[in-house]
Write a protein that holds these residues in place. Sequence first.
Motif, short mmCIF file in Angstrom:
data_model
loop_
_atom_site.label_atom_id
_atom_site.label_comp_id
_atom_site.label_asym_id
_atom_site.label_seq_id
_atom_site.Cartn_x
_atom_site.Cartn_y
_atom_site.Cartn_z
N THR A 85 3.18 5.76 -3.07
CA THR A 85 4.37 6.44 -3.59
C THR A 85 4.33 6.46 -5.12
OG1 THR A 85 5.66 5.74 -1.68
CG2 THR A 85 6.89 6.42 -3.62
N ALA A 86 3.92 5.35 -5.72
CA ALA A 86 3.84 5.28 -7.19
C ALA A 86 2.79 6.26 -7.73
CB ALA A 86 3.51 3.85 -7.63
N ASP B 227 0.83 -1.21 0.00
CA ASP B 227 0.00 0.00 0.00
C ASP B 227 0.86 1.26 0.00
OD1 ASP B 227 -2.23 -1.58 -0.03
OD2 ASP B 227 -2.72 -1.30 2.10
N ALA B 228 1.93 1.24 0.80
CA ALA B 228 2.83 2.40 0.84
C ALA B 228 3.51 2.59 -0.51
CB ALA B 228 3.87 2.21 1.94
N ALA B 229 3.94 1.49 -1.13
CA ALA B 229 4.58 1.57 -2.44
C ALA B 229 3.59 2.05 -3.50
CB ALA B 229 5.17 0.21 -2.84
N LYS C 159 8.32 -0.31 -9.77
CA LYS C 159 9.03 -1.56 -9.53
C LYS C 159 8.85 -2.00 -8.09
CE LYS C 159 12.68 -1.22 -13.00
NZ LYS C 159 14.13 -1.05 -13.23
N GLN C 160 8.96 -1.06 -7.17
CA GLN C 160 8.78 -1.37 -5.75
C GLN C 160 7.38 -1.88 -5.48
OE1 GLN C 160 11.10 -1.34 -3.39
NE2 GLN C 160 9.67 -1.94 -1.79
N GLU C 161 6.40 -1.29 -6.14
CA GLU C 161 5.00 -1.71 -5.94
C GLU C 161 4.78 -3.12 -6.44
OE1 GLU C 161 0.48 -0.32 -7.11
OE2 GLU C 161 2.16 0.51 -8.20
N SER C 162 5.42 -3.48 -7.53
CA SER C 162 5.19 -4.78 -8.12
C SER C 162 5.93 -5.91 -7.41
CB SER C 162 5.57 -4.78 -9.61
OG SER C 162 6.96 -4.60 -9.76
#
Length: 130
Positions: free
Chosen positions: A53-54, A48-50, A126-129
């Motif tokens: 941010t995205a 959720d945080a990523a 990328k971080q979210e995925s």
Amino acid sequence: MSLTEELAKLHELQNVDYRIYQREQALKALNSGETLKQHAIEIMKRHDAAATTARKAETDQRDAELALKSLEDKKKAVHDKLYGGKVTNPKELGDLEKDEQMLAGQVGKQEEVLLGIMDRAEAAKKQEST
């Protein structure tokens, strides 16, 4: 009932009690899933945080793209006015040249800002995925 029979039944009862005790201990040793649940909650929070941010990076990127487009439009308008042949006053022509140079510098800076934001947006995606 004789004493031997009673002792045999007592021994059998103790064996049953012992097996119950062993199963209770084995049941206590089993993972209740709480550890996995906490791990899943942690992962969801990080995701959720990523994602936040995205989304913020994407919004910043769109804002930067709009700002760049605005600067490019202003620069084009000044360029068209400068070379359109309608302005003949040398002082005004000089001012327009300065404006065009200033806008060209601002466009360059905004492009650099946009590239930085695009890098951030890509890293956030990328971080979210993951």
